[in-house]
Write a protein that holds these residues in place. Structure first.
Motif, PDB file in Angstrom:
ATOM      1  N   GLN A   1      -0.042  -6.944  -6.456  1.00 15.81           N
ATOM      2  CA  GLN A   1      -1.423  -6.588  -6.086  1.00 15.81           C
ATOM      3  C   GLN A   1      -2.305  -7.826  -6.116  1.00 15.81           C
ATOM      4  O   GLN A   1      -3.104  -8.055  -5.219  1.00 15.81           O
ATOM      5  CB  GLN A   1      -1.981  -5.527  -7.057  1.00 15.81           C
ATOM      6  CG  GLN A   1      -1.382  -4.154  -6.812  1.00 15.81           C
ATOM      7  CD  GLN A   1      -1.723  -3.154  -7.925  1.00 15.81           C
ATOM      8  OE1 GLN A   1      -1.947  -3.517  -9.073  1.00 15.81           O
ATOM      9  NE2 GLN A   1      -1.768  -1.880  -7.575  1.00 15.81           N
TER      10      GLN A   1
ATOM     11  N   LEU B   1       3.660   6.064  -5.234  1.00 18.28           N
ATOM     12  CA  LEU B   1       3.531   6.253  -6.684  1.00 18.28           C
ATOM     13  C   LEU B   1       2.488   7.339  -6.974  1.00 18.28           C
ATOM     14  O   LEU B   1       2.717   8.246  -7.770  1.00 18.28           O
ATOM     15  CB  LEU B   1       3.153   4.925  -7.346  1.00 18.28           C
ATOM     16  CG  LEU B   1       2.947   4.947  -8.861  1.00 18.28           C
ATOM     17  CD1 LEU B   1       4.191   5.427  -9.594  1.00 18.28           C
ATOM     18  CD2 LEU B   1       2.554   3.564  -9.367  1.00 18.28           C
ATOM     19  N   ASP B   2       1.350   7.240  -6.304  1.00 16.60           N
ATOM     20  CA  ASP B   2       0.279   8.213  -6.545  1.00 16.60           C
ATOM     21  C   ASP B   2       0.649   9.621  -6.077  1.00 16.60           C
ATOM     22  O   ASP B   2       0.402  10.591  -6.769  1.00 16.60           O
ATOM     23  CB  ASP B   2      -0.999   7.781  -5.813  1.00 16.60           C
ATOM     24  CG  ASP B   2      -1.689   6.636  -6.519  1.00 16.60           C
ATOM     25  OD1 ASP B   2      -1.343   6.366  -7.693  1.00 16.60           O
ATOM     26  OD2 ASP B   2      -2.577   5.999  -5.918  1.00 16.60           O
TER      27      ASP B   2
ATOM     28  N   LEU C   1       4.299  -4.901 -10.161  1.00 14.39           N
ATOM     29  CA  LEU C   1       3.358  -4.238  -9.249  1.00 14.39           C
ATOM     30  C   LEU C   1       1.988  -4.902  -9.332  1.00 14.39           C
ATOM     31  O   LEU C   1       1.369  -5.218  -8.305  1.00 14.39           O
ATOM     32  CB  LEU C   1       3.265  -2.741  -9.592  1.00 14.39           C
ATOM     33  CG  LEU C   1       2.305  -1.913  -8.741  1.00 14.39           C
ATOM     34  CD1 LEU C   1       2.727  -1.919  -7.271  1.00 14.39           C
ATOM     35  CD2 LEU C   1       2.241  -0.465  -9.234  1.00 14.39           C
TER      36      LEU C   1
ATOM     37  N   LEU D   1       8.103   5.157  -8.431  1.00 18.61           N
ATOM     38  CA  LEU D   1       7.856   3.736  -8.191  1.00 18.61           C
ATOM     39  C   LEU D   1       9.070   3.095  -7.510  1.00 18.61           C
ATOM     40  O   LEU D   1      10.169   3.130  -8.063  1.00 18.61           O
ATOM     41  CB  LEU D   1       7.557   3.029  -9.521  1.00 18.61           C
ATOM     42  CG  LEU D   1       7.233   1.547  -9.462  1.00 18.61           C
ATOM     43  CD1 LEU D   1       6.017   1.260  -8.576  1.00 18.61           C
ATOM     44  CD2 LEU D   1       7.010   0.974 -10.857  1.00 18.61           C
TER      45      LEU D   1
ATOM     46  N   GLN E   1       2.195   1.873  -3.446  1.00 15.12           N
ATOM     47  CA  GLN E   1       1.145   2.449  -4.302  1.00 15.12           C
ATOM     48  C   GLN E   1       0.888   3.919  -3.965  1.00 15.12           C
ATOM     49  O   GLN E   1       0.741   4.756  -4.841  1.00 15.12           O
ATOM     50  CB  GLN E   1      -0.156   1.649  -4.148  1.00 15.12           C
ATOM     51  CG  GLN E   1      -0.027   0.242  -4.665  1.00 15.12           C
ATOM     52  CD  GLN E   1      -1.234  -0.626  -4.333  1.00 15.12           C
ATOM     53  OE1 GLN E   1      -1.432  -1.645  -4.950  1.00 15.12           O
ATOM     54  NE2 GLN E   1      -2.040  -0.247  -3.368  1.00 15.12           N
TER      55      GLN E   1
ATOM     56  N   ARG F   1       0.849  -1.199   0.000  1.00 15.04           N
ATOM     57  CA  ARG F   1       0.000   0.000   0.000  1.00 15.04           C
ATOM     58  C   ARG F   1       0.888   1.255   0.000  1.00 15.04           C
ATOM     59  O   ARG F   1       0.595   2.228  -0.682  1.00 15.04           O
ATOM     60  CB  ARG F   1      -0.913  -0.029   1.234  1.00 15.04           C
ATOM     61  CG  ARG F   1      -2.115   0.874   1.066  1.00 15.04           C
ATOM     62  CD  ARG F   1      -3.137   0.719   2.189  1.00 15.04           C
ATOM     63  NE  ARG F   1      -3.588   2.039   2.591  1.00 15.04           N
ATOM     64  CZ  ARG F   1      -3.144   2.724   3.629  1.00 15.04           C
ATOM     65  NH1 ARG F   1      -2.245   2.194   4.444  1.00 15.04           N
ATOM     66  NH2 ARG F   1      -3.601   3.921   3.882  1.00 15.04           N
TER      67      ARG F   1
END
Ligand code: PLV
Length: 322
Positions: free
Chosen positions: A317, A259-260, A313, A265, A256, A253
């Motif tokens: 997930q 990254l957002d 990735l 990354l 992620q 998490r």
């Protein structure tokens, strides 16, 4: 003149992470290193000292120390062999080969690959490049703190340093760097994932322990035994080390969210350190009285890592979030 292989990486303030932590968060972007992680600092330093008249180098690695060894060897004009365990994703093997290394897959976890690398060093008379257990690596890694101190400016002093622990080389280097910077009393928050937790297990047991297996997906944290120096630092009072664990789900998490939010990354091994912020560990440690309130700025070592791409990735997930 000794050549430097690493670069001075950016130190970036993260507004969104600062909000979550309740204090300014500074990110030392080691993902920007030429080999994709901080490992090049120590590996570059070690190779300069030990490999200049060598026939070639051999490194045992979960991936990133190998990437650093391959890069440095190429720059030094030396052949490199990297021994990785079978848990290493094909993308890392490909990236190592692109760096010009000969890749050998041996055993299931890093400890098996290490035994093979030691054997090759002996039989082929190659310079052995360990991924985490060597004073020259720690000396090289220490430069990450010196750079951060220079960027923060005089008088600045972090409230804590956050980092990931695999075999403990980064930890030993950062503790050394903190001492050199006059920051010996700055606590280090040492993060591991459940299932790659050899440092935390040693602290709990009061002695070095060898894990039965590596069950975490953060394979680059997957040494079964932490290096003795890291364990000693946790016992000797030379450094304040807070050892904490996150689950693989929390580490993913964090990857992620990073990254957002930061548009970068990184692999699971790095996600473990980032998860300390994203999973609310900092206010929890403050509530327990293990960190002060208010807290000075946090320095996060964004260790980076090459063991990630879009496909990897998605596969993580599917494995961890289904
Ligand atoms: N990875 C080592 C050991 O693997 C390697 O061979 O590359 N963050 C990243 C991205 C890493 O690759 C590693 C170590 C660490 C953190 C932890 O550093 P350490 O081992 O010095 O504590 C088995």
């Amino acid at each position: 003149m000794l050549q430097h292989f690493h670069v001075n990486t950016p130190l970036l303030e993260s507004v969104s992470m600062s909000k979550m932590a309740g204090t300014a968060v500074y990110l030392k972007m080691e993902n920007c290193q030429p080999s994709g992680s901080f490992k090049i600092r120590g590996v570059g330093h070690l190779c300069q000292q030990l490999a200049s008249r060598s026939k070639g180098v051999v490194c045992s690695s979960g991936g990133n120390a190998g990437m650093a060894a391959a890069y440095v060897a190429r720059k030094m004009g030396l052949p490199a062999t990297v021994v990785v365990p079978s848990s290493t994703p094909p993308l890392v093997v490909r990236r190592l080969q692109e760096q010009g290394a000969a890749v050998k897959v041996a055993g299931k976890v890093w400890d098996d690959a290490n035994a093979e690398a030691l054997r090759l060093a002996e039989t082929e008379q190659l310079t052995f490049v360990p991924p985490f257990d060597h004073p020259l690596l720690w000396e090289g890694h220490a430069s990450v703190v010196a750079e951060a101190a220079a960027a923060l400016g005089p008088g600045a002093r972090p409230g804590a340093v956050l980092l990931s622990v695999g075999g403990g080389g980064l930890l030993c280097g950062v503790v050394r760097g903190l001492k050199d910077a006059g920051w010996a009393d700055v606590p280090v928050i040492a993060m591991e994932t459940v299932g790659a937790d050899c440092f935390n297990a040693a602290i709990k047991a009061g002695e070095l322990v060898t894990l039965d297996d590596i069950t975490s997906e953060a394979k680059c944290l997957g040494a079964k035994t932490v290096c003795r120096r890291a364990f000693e630092l946790s016992q000797s009072g030379e450094a304040t080390i807070i050892s904490e664990l996150v689950t693989d789900q929390e580490a993913l998490r964090a990857v992620q969210m990073f990254l957002d939010e930061e548009r970068v990354l990184v692999e699971m091994a790095c996600g473990a350190a980032l998860a300390a912020i994203y999973s609310g560990l900092i206010p929890r440690l403050q509530a327990q009285g293990r960190l002060p309130t208010p807290l000075r700025p946090l320095l996060v070592i964004v260790c980076g890592g090459s063991s990630i791409n879009m496909e990897q990735l998605i596969s993580l997930q599917q494995k961890l979030q289904s």
